[in-house]
Design a protein around this motif. Structure first.
Motif, PDB file in Angstrom:
ATOM      1  N   VAL A  74      46.221  61.853 147.106  1.00 27.91           N
ATOM      2  CA  VAL A  74      45.873  61.123 146.810  1.00 27.91           C
ATOM      3  C   VAL A  74      44.225  61.281 146.187  1.00 27.91           C
ATOM      4  O   VAL A  74      43.476  61.009 145.164  1.00 27.91           O
ATOM      5  CB  VAL A  74      45.462  59.601 147.384  1.00 27.91           C
ATOM      6  CG1 VAL A  74      44.276  58.412 146.998  1.00 27.91           C
ATOM      7  CG2 VAL A  74      47.036  59.596 148.056  1.00 27.91           C
ATOM      8  N   ASP A  75      44.151  62.231 146.104  1.00 30.55           N
ATOM      9  CA  ASP A  75      42.866  63.028 146.198  1.00 30.55           C
ATOM     10  C   ASP A  75      42.724  63.704 144.734  1.00 30.55           C
ATOM     11  O   ASP A  75      42.253  63.748 143.842  1.00 30.55           O
ATOM     12  CB  ASP A  75      42.062  64.376 146.451  1.00 30.55           C
ATOM     13  CG  ASP A  75      41.812  63.411 148.010  1.00 30.55           C
ATOM     14  OD1 ASP A  75      41.115  62.450 148.850  1.00 30.55           O
ATOM     15  OD2 ASP A  75      41.599  64.250 149.461  1.00 30.55           O
ATOM     16  N   ALA A  76      43.995  64.884 144.445  1.00 26.45           N
ATOM     17  CA  ALA A  76      44.405  64.995 142.905  1.00 26.45           C
ATOM     18  C   ALA A  76      44.504  63.789 142.530  1.00 26.45           C
ATOM     19  O   ALA A  76      44.127  64.172 141.311  1.00 26.45           O
ATOM     20  CB  ALA A  76      45.692  65.918 143.188  1.00 26.45           C
ATOM     21  N   ALA A  77      45.113  62.986 142.751  1.00 20.39           N
ATOM     22  CA  ALA A  77      45.353  61.670 141.626  1.00 20.39           C
ATOM     23  C   ALA A  77      44.115  61.410 140.687  1.00 20.39           C
ATOM     24  O   ALA A  77      44.168  60.898 139.706  1.00 20.39           O
ATOM     25  CB  ALA A  77      46.469  60.676 142.008  1.00 20.39           C
ATOM     26  N   THR A  78      43.559  61.010 142.259  1.00 23.03           N
ATOM     27  CA  THR A  78      41.945  60.757 141.561  1.00 23.03           C
ATOM     28  C   THR A  78      41.023  61.583 140.583  1.00 23.03           C
ATOM     29  O   THR A  78      40.441  60.710 140.003  1.00 23.03           O
ATOM     30  CB  THR A  78      41.507  60.877 142.786  1.00 23.03           C
ATOM     31  OG1 THR A  78      42.144  59.302 143.805  1.00 23.03           O
ATOM     32  CG2 THR A  78      39.542  59.676 142.818  1.00 23.03           C
ATOM     33  N   ARG A  96      42.147  63.592 138.638  1.00 21.35           N
ATOM     34  CA  ARG A  96      42.689  62.606 137.407  1.00 21.35           C
ATOM     35  C   ARG A  96      42.811  61.792 136.581  1.00 21.35           C
ATOM     36  O   ARG A  96      43.374  61.182 135.867  1.00 21.35           O
ATOM     37  CB  ARG A  96      44.612  63.546 137.304  1.00 21.35           C
ATOM     38  CG  ARG A  96      44.755  65.076 138.154  1.00 21.35           C
ATOM     39  CD  ARG A  96      45.848  65.592 137.773  1.00 21.35           C
ATOM     40  NE  ARG A  96      46.676  65.184 136.326  1.00 21.35           N
ATOM     41  CZ  ARG A  96      46.528  66.338 135.342  1.00 21.35           C
ATOM     42  NH1 ARG A  96      45.489  67.606 135.595  1.00 21.35           N
ATOM     43  NH2 ARG A  96      47.404  66.574 134.381  1.00 21.35           N
ATOM     44  N   GLY A  97      42.320  60.468 137.048  1.00 21.64           N
ATOM     45  CA  GLY A  97      41.733  59.096 137.070  1.00 21.64           C
ATOM     46  C   GLY A  97      43.188  58.664 137.033  1.00 21.64           C
ATOM     47  O   GLY A  97      43.691  57.524 136.949  1.00 21.64           O
ATOM     48  N   ILE A  98      44.651  58.955 138.000  1.00 18.28           N
ATOM     49  CA  ILE A  98      45.822  58.150 138.385  1.00 18.28           C
ATOM     50  C   ILE A  98      45.476  57.221 139.020  1.00 18.28           C
ATOM     51  O   ILE A  98      44.592  57.638 140.322  1.00 18.28           O
ATOM     52  CB  ILE A  98      46.169  59.497 138.513  1.00 18.28           C
ATOM     53  CG1 ILE A  98      46.752  60.077 137.683  1.00 18.28           C
ATOM     54  CG2 ILE A  98      47.846  58.756 139.108  1.00 18.28           C
ATOM     55  CD1 ILE A  98      48.204  61.082 137.808  1.00 18.28           C
ATOM     56  N   VAL A  99      45.385  56.524 139.275  1.00 22.43           N
ATOM     57  CA  VAL A  99      45.478  54.954 140.231  1.00 22.43           C
ATOM     58  C   VAL A  99      47.029  55.502 141.272  1.00 22.43           C
ATOM     59  O   VAL A  99      48.555  55.157 140.092  1.00 22.43           O
ATOM     60  CB  VAL A  99      45.881  53.580 139.282  1.00 22.43           C
ATOM     61  CG1 VAL A  99      45.862  52.382 140.731  1.00 22.43           C
ATOM     62  CG2 VAL A  99      44.030  53.154 139.016  1.00 22.43           C
ATOM     63  N   VAL A 100      46.152  55.148 142.192  1.00 20.56           N
ATOM     64  CA  VAL A 100      47.630  55.307 143.324  1.00 20.56           C
ATOM     65  C   VAL A 100      47.856  53.584 143.952  1.00 20.56           C
ATOM     66  O   VAL A 100      46.839  53.219 144.397  1.00 20.56           O
ATOM     67  CB  VAL A 100      47.312  56.112 144.174  1.00 20.56           C
ATOM     68  CG1 VAL A 100      48.724  56.210 145.570  1.00 20.56           C
ATOM     69  CG2 VAL A 100      47.347  57.882 143.505  1.00 20.56           C
ATOM     70  N   ALA A 101      48.762  52.890 143.707  1.00 20.37           N
ATOM     71  CA  ALA A 101      48.950  51.495 144.567  1.00 20.37           C
ATOM     72  C   ALA A 101      50.144  52.285 145.205  1.00 20.37           C
ATOM     73  O   ALA A 101      51.015  52.596 145.498  1.00 20.37           O
ATOM     74  CB  ALA A 101      49.339  50.855 143.517  1.00 20.37           C
ATOM     75  N   ASN A 102      50.192  50.649 146.603  1.00 20.95           N
ATOM     76  CA  ASN A 102      51.747  50.829 147.138  1.00 20.95           C
ATOM     77  C   ASN A 102      51.922  49.119 147.777  1.00 20.95           C
ATOM     78  O   ASN A 102      51.096  48.329 146.866  1.00 20.95           O
ATOM     79  CB  ASN A 102      51.053  51.665 148.664  1.00 20.95           C
ATOM     80  CG  ASN A 102      49.972  50.825 149.607  1.00 20.95           C
ATOM     81  OD1 ASN A 102      49.154  50.129 148.457  1.00 20.95           O
ATOM     82  ND2 ASN A 102      49.854  50.995 150.945  1.00 20.95           N
ATOM     83  N   ALA A 103      52.389  48.674 148.255  1.00 19.76           N
ATOM     84  CA  ALA A 103      52.826  47.940 148.527  1.00 19.76           C
ATOM     85  C   ALA A 103      53.015  47.523 150.271  1.00 19.76           C
ATOM     86  O   ALA A 103      53.854  47.720 150.740  1.00 19.76           O
ATOM     87  CB  ALA A 103      54.756  47.479 148.468  1.00 19.76           C
TER      88      ALA A 103
END
Length: 256
Positions: A72-76, A78-85
């Protein structure tokens, strides 16, 4: 990119709005740069190295509860939203954990295997009753709470620990709130794990933790395999200190 199997209705819903590829075979590192969004479940590992190649990626959708298979840190960064259900599998996961609990108490898999082999060993596999026994719950989030509700319905005493859940919620469900993990370990005839996977919880059930459980206790893990030191559990089972374990998850999957 839909990387892992999801319901066909979900695929069709996405296709109404987007160009969708369903692919679970080709190396992810070679393909992820072609997509604006990806849908995964638990098998796909989106590490920092993989995300470095995701030049177009804007959204990661995790079809399930946790996001421990995503950096999640790497995604953040890069400005990538991480969403779960988080609600998607709560009831299924809770029912499955209770199924493991019952199977563990009554030796159902062993009795079935014995019968399939032509043996009739009713007295050997009688098992124990759950009513009046204590279920310890580590992790009292959505799934842990649903397991506790069902265990109370089976006549079990339930004691749980989770510093992030309000005291009132324990009272509402008829569950004893333990201030510390050790109180759960000392009380539990059965211990069920519903912790998220993090650096703090990885290997949480190790030789020391198992030694602090009461002799003859049993362990259920339907959360994350990495929560348990499997070698330590095997030793505890061989010594007889832990009477049994029901595992739906493993540190390396597929299990072999």
């Amino acid at each position: 990119l839909i990387r892992e199997p999801i319901a066909e209705a979900g695929i069709e819903l996405l296709r109404e709005q987007f160009e969708v590829d369903v692919n679970g075979d080709l190396p992810l590192e070679e393909r992820i740069g072609d997509y604006d969004a990806i849908v995964i479940r638990s098998a796909t590992k989106l590490t920092a190295d993989v995300l470095e190649r995701a030049d177009r990626l804007k959204v990661i959708g995790r079809a399930g509860v946790g996001v421990d298979n995503v950096d999640v840190d790497a995604a953040t960064r890069r400005g990538i939203v991480v969403a779960n259900a988080p609600e998607s599998t709560v009831v299924s996961a809770a029912e499955h954990a209770v199924g493991l609990l019952v199977a563990l108490a009554r030796h159902i898999p062993q009795a079935h295997a014995s019968l399939k082999q032509g043996r009739w060993e009713r007295s050997r596999y009688g098992g124990i009753e759950l009513e009046g026994k204590t279920l310890g719950v580590l992790g009292f989030g959505r799934i842990g709470q649903q397991v506790a509700r069902r265990a109370v319905g089976l006549g079990m005493e339930v004691v749980a620990h989770d510093p992030f859940v309000a005291k009132d919620r324990f009272r509402e469900l008829g569950v004893t709130r333990a201030e510390a993990v050790d109180a759960v370990l000392a009380a539990a005839d059965f211990l069920t794990l519903h912790l998220p996977l993090s650096d703090e919880t990885r290997g949480f059930i190790d030789a020391d933790t198992l030694a602090r459980m009461r002799p003859g206790a049993r362990l259920i893990n339907a959360a994350r395999g990495e929560l348990v030191d499997e070698e330590a559990l095997l030793e505890a089972l061989r010594s007889g200190h832990i009477a049994g374990a029901a595992l739906d998850v493993f540190s390396a999957e597929p299990y072999s």
